[in-house]
Design an enzyme around this catalytic site. Structure first.
Site, PDB file in Angstrom:
ATOM      1  N   ASP A  74      -6.234   9.889   9.732  1.00 24.51           N
ATOM      2  CA  ASP A  74      -4.898   9.829  10.210  1.00 24.51           C
ATOM      3  C   ASP A  74      -4.185  10.174  11.464  1.00 24.51           C
ATOM      4  OD1 ASP A  74      -3.954   7.416   8.270  1.00 24.51           O
ATOM      5  OD2 ASP A  74      -4.381   9.221   6.684  1.00 24.51           O
ATOM      6  N   GLU A  80       0.893  -1.146  -0.124  1.00 24.93           N
ATOM      7  CA  GLU A  80       0.058   0.151   0.012  1.00 24.93           C
ATOM      8  C   GLU A  80       1.108   1.400  -0.159  1.00 24.93           C
ATOM      9  OE1 GLU A  80      -2.795   0.989   3.027  1.00 24.93           O
ATOM     10  OE2 GLU A  80      -3.924  -1.077   3.020  1.00 24.93           O
TER      11      GLU A  80
END
Lengths: 283, 403
Positions: free
Chosen positions: A65, A54
């Site tokens: 995040d 990824e």
């Protein structure tokens, strides 16, 4: 429903099934801390034991995040990273590796700004297999998910502890590649889920899809990765890797010698944990 | 563009105003967004909710706010007849409280026990902390570190009211980063927490819901101007950051074709310098904070920093309904620089004895541009959406005065 096309993701999860083990999915941010180091990390990932790669598309406002990946994005942007350069990085990686699946993960605005149609053409040509776009839930599937499926790219949906049985059919309807279970209610790199609650969630999701189920958020150590590998099809590790990048910078924020190797060493440890974990129910 | 039969029907069931709006949030939040939407729809259909809302607006906020004929400024500009909608007289000193009353009542209906919010200038933070004190709910306010420093009086007010103020250091440490951080908190506290968004932005249903709660401004204005002048106004003017005070004033008039509307963005140091907050004037469509709208961004789709002397306008986006109204041509969007706003701030203080917030000072500067060229019977209503107490330190600094 499964997609009408096969990508490297389908092939990789099929071979993992044959091997009778779960996979390791690694996340690093494109261009963090600089283009060359980031490229070196990516190039070394398959040999270090990453089964799926990824790559984070840097974004100025990564709402989902935690601090580790926020800082990774900021470092990358400061070093001149962009979506265009992220695609170039995948293209470069593909010259040496045509089998390891590559998934781009990020937020919608850089892709929308690039232009969805142009992005899908360029991503496919670069060798991207799948997309994870955090701020595109099934309610907005017309934006990128459906066009991506037409372009032969998997669109990977996230499922969370808050995704009820009533919601899962909508999530699974156009999901392909794999399903990404966000194991905690929270942002990346913070709390860790109990393996028991993850197992229950994976069992619940299995009733709605035949896709492989990867589990992420809060997996930092080889032990945690192994625990997840016993109950899911793959474990995703991100914050622990970008933290290793950060720990290998000098005072000016530049990569110290050995920065890429340090990240790959962590990947090796995680991979050994995942590979040693015997799948529940596997012979 | 061909005029529509109505400009007041939006959004559609998916929260879209044309191509704008929507629900661009992480999966973890999606069920919550849907729960807020469902709860708000039920509240809207329940007359007792509206009764309660109106009761608090009247007895706690002090509504209706007056519509004041600014005679000396009208004479000073020598043209149009200027009225101020005095939302700076509300409890807590700005229009923000209207929305906070509505949303805290909704949060209570939903059984939520903890409130979070973002704030720029601190007005929404103060209003949120106020309603949380009123209802005895714990409250966490996210505020960019830059704003914490330049809005010290409001930070202290929030703390006095019992709120926890969390300075946000990520990104540019201003309003957009505070909103990111509030979203991060929400995603980690989905069970008990309600996110009280302060403007007509964010994922559906927030833009429509906040507009509905703020529409009391325009509804009152309509009644008051009919009483004062026997007719509708000719031009409405309001400052735009996220756009809630403007949407509240404009929305009840959108289908009155004779009423012109001007939204005033912050041009900061000047549009040409790149240091401004004028997303409609100089941005382009993108996706941030749950909705598609005009955003300040670079070629790669990275959100750029906004600049304005007014912390309340210092946001790189804009409510999606404004984005749509711009494209439809129903509302005209203009911009005013820091210098022009400061001059208007001083003028308002001297001519009318009202110290305005820097946000409506932008609106007034625009009024000063258009009023002289308009006939004496042209009626302008400007939303004086906040008072300037919070800005006196910034103004003193600007004028070289040590306090």
């Amino acid at each position: 429903m499964s997609a009408a096309f096969k990508t490297r993701l389908d092939a990789r999860f099929a071979s993992l099934r044959t091997e009778g083990r779960a996979g390791l999915i690694t996340f690093t941010t494109a261009g963090d801390p600089d283009a060359a180091t980031s490229q070196a990390i990516m190039a070394g990932l398959p040999a270090a034991g990453a089964d799926v790669i990824e790559i984070g598309i840097p974004f100025s406002d990564p709402m989902a995040d935690g601090p580790a990946i926020q800082l990774a994005s900021q470092r990358a942007l400061k070093a001149g990273a962009s979506l265009k350069k992220t695609l170039a990085m995948v293209r470069d990686f593909r010259r040496a590796d045509d089998t390891t699946p590559v998934v781009l993960m990020g937020y919608y605005n850089p892709i929308y700004s690039y232009g969805v149609d142009r992005f899908l053409v360029d991503a496919k040509a670069a060798g991207v297999d799948g997309l994870i776009v955090v701020d595109l839930p099934p309610e907005e599937e017309g934006e990128l998910c459906l066009p991506a499926l037409k372009a032969g790219i998997n669109f990977i949906y996230l499922s969370a502890p808050t995704s009820t049985d009533a919601r899962l059919p909508a999530i699974c309807r156009n999901a392909s590649g794999f399903l990404y279970y966000v194991s905690i209610t929270g942002i990346t790199g913070t709390r860790s889920a109990e393996a028991g609650s993850v197992e229950a969630a994976v069992t619940r999701i299995r009733r709605h899809t035949d896709l492989p189920i990867a589990v992420g958020f809060g997996i930092k150590t080889a032990e945690q990765a192994a625990a997840i590998a016993r109950v899911a099809d793959a474990a995703v590790v991100g914050s622990a890797l970008v933290e290793t990048v950060r720990a290998n910078l000098d005072g000016a924020g530049s990569a110290k010698p050995g920065c890429a190797e340090a990240v790959l060493n962590v990947v090796r440890e995680l991979a050994s944990g995942v590979r040693a974990a015997r799948r529940k129910g596997a012979a | 563009m061909k005029p529509l039969n109505t400009y007041r029907a939006g959004p559609d069931e998916h929260g879209h105003f044309g191509i704008y709006g929507g629900r661009f949030v992480a999966e973890t939040l999606m069920p919550l967004i849907l729960a807020v939407e469902k709860a708000y729809a039920a509240a809207k259909a329940d007359p007792s909710f509206d009764d309660e809302f109106r009761r608090y607006l009247k007895h706690y906020v002090g509504r209706p706010s007056p519509l004041f004929h600014a005679e000396r400024l009208s004479a000073h500009f020598g043209g149009a007849r200027i009225y101020f909608k005095r939302d700076e007289l509300n409890h807590t000193g700005a229009h923000k409280i209207n929305n906070c009353i509505g949303q805290i009542l909704l949060a209570r209906r939903m059984g939520k026990t903890r409130i979070i919010a973002e704030t720029g200038a601190g007005q929404h933070g103060v209003a949120t902390a106020t309603v949380c004190a009123l209802f005895g709910l714990p409250c966490v306010i996210y505020m960019g570190k830059t704003d914490v420093e330049r809005q010290a009086p409001n930070v202290f007010r929030m703390k006095l009211l019992g709120a926890e103020v969390v300075p946000v250091t990520a990104g540019s440490a201003t309003l957009k980063d505070a909103m990111n951080e509030a979203l991060r908190d929400w995603v980690a506290n989905v069970e008990d927490t309600y996110y009280l968004i302060g403007t007509v932005a964010g994922p559906h249903p927030y833009p429509a819901m906040v507009r509905d709660f703020q529409s009391v401004i325009g509804e009152e204005t309509r009644e008051q101007i009919m009483e004062a002048e026997g007719r509708l106004p000719d031009t409405l003017v309001a400052a735009i950051g996220g756009g809630s005070n403007a949407m509240g004033l404009f929305h009840p008039f959108l289908d009155d074709a004779s009423v012109r509307m001007h939204g005033v963005e912050a041009a900061g140091h000047g549009i040409e310098t790149g240091q401004h907050a004028a997303s409609l004037t100089a941005g382009r469509p993108g996706v941030l904070h749950g909705n598609r709208t005009y955003l300040l961004q670079d070629d790669d789709g990275q959100i750029t920093e906004a600049h304005s002397i007014s912390a309340g306008l210092d946001y790189p986006g804009i409510g999606p309904e404004h984005a749509w109204l711009k494209d439809m041509g129903r509302v005209e969007y203009v911009s005013i620089t820091d210098d022009e706003a400061v001059a208007a701030f001083q003028l308002c203080t001297q001519k009318e004895g009202i110290i305005p917030a820097l946000e409506p000072a932008h609106a007034l500067a625009h009024v000063g541009r258009i009023a002289p060229k308009l006939p004496k019977d042209h009626l302008i209503v400007m939303n004086l959406c906040g008072r300037g107490d919070k800005d006196v330190f910034a103004i003193a600094k600007r004028l070289g005065v040590e306090l």
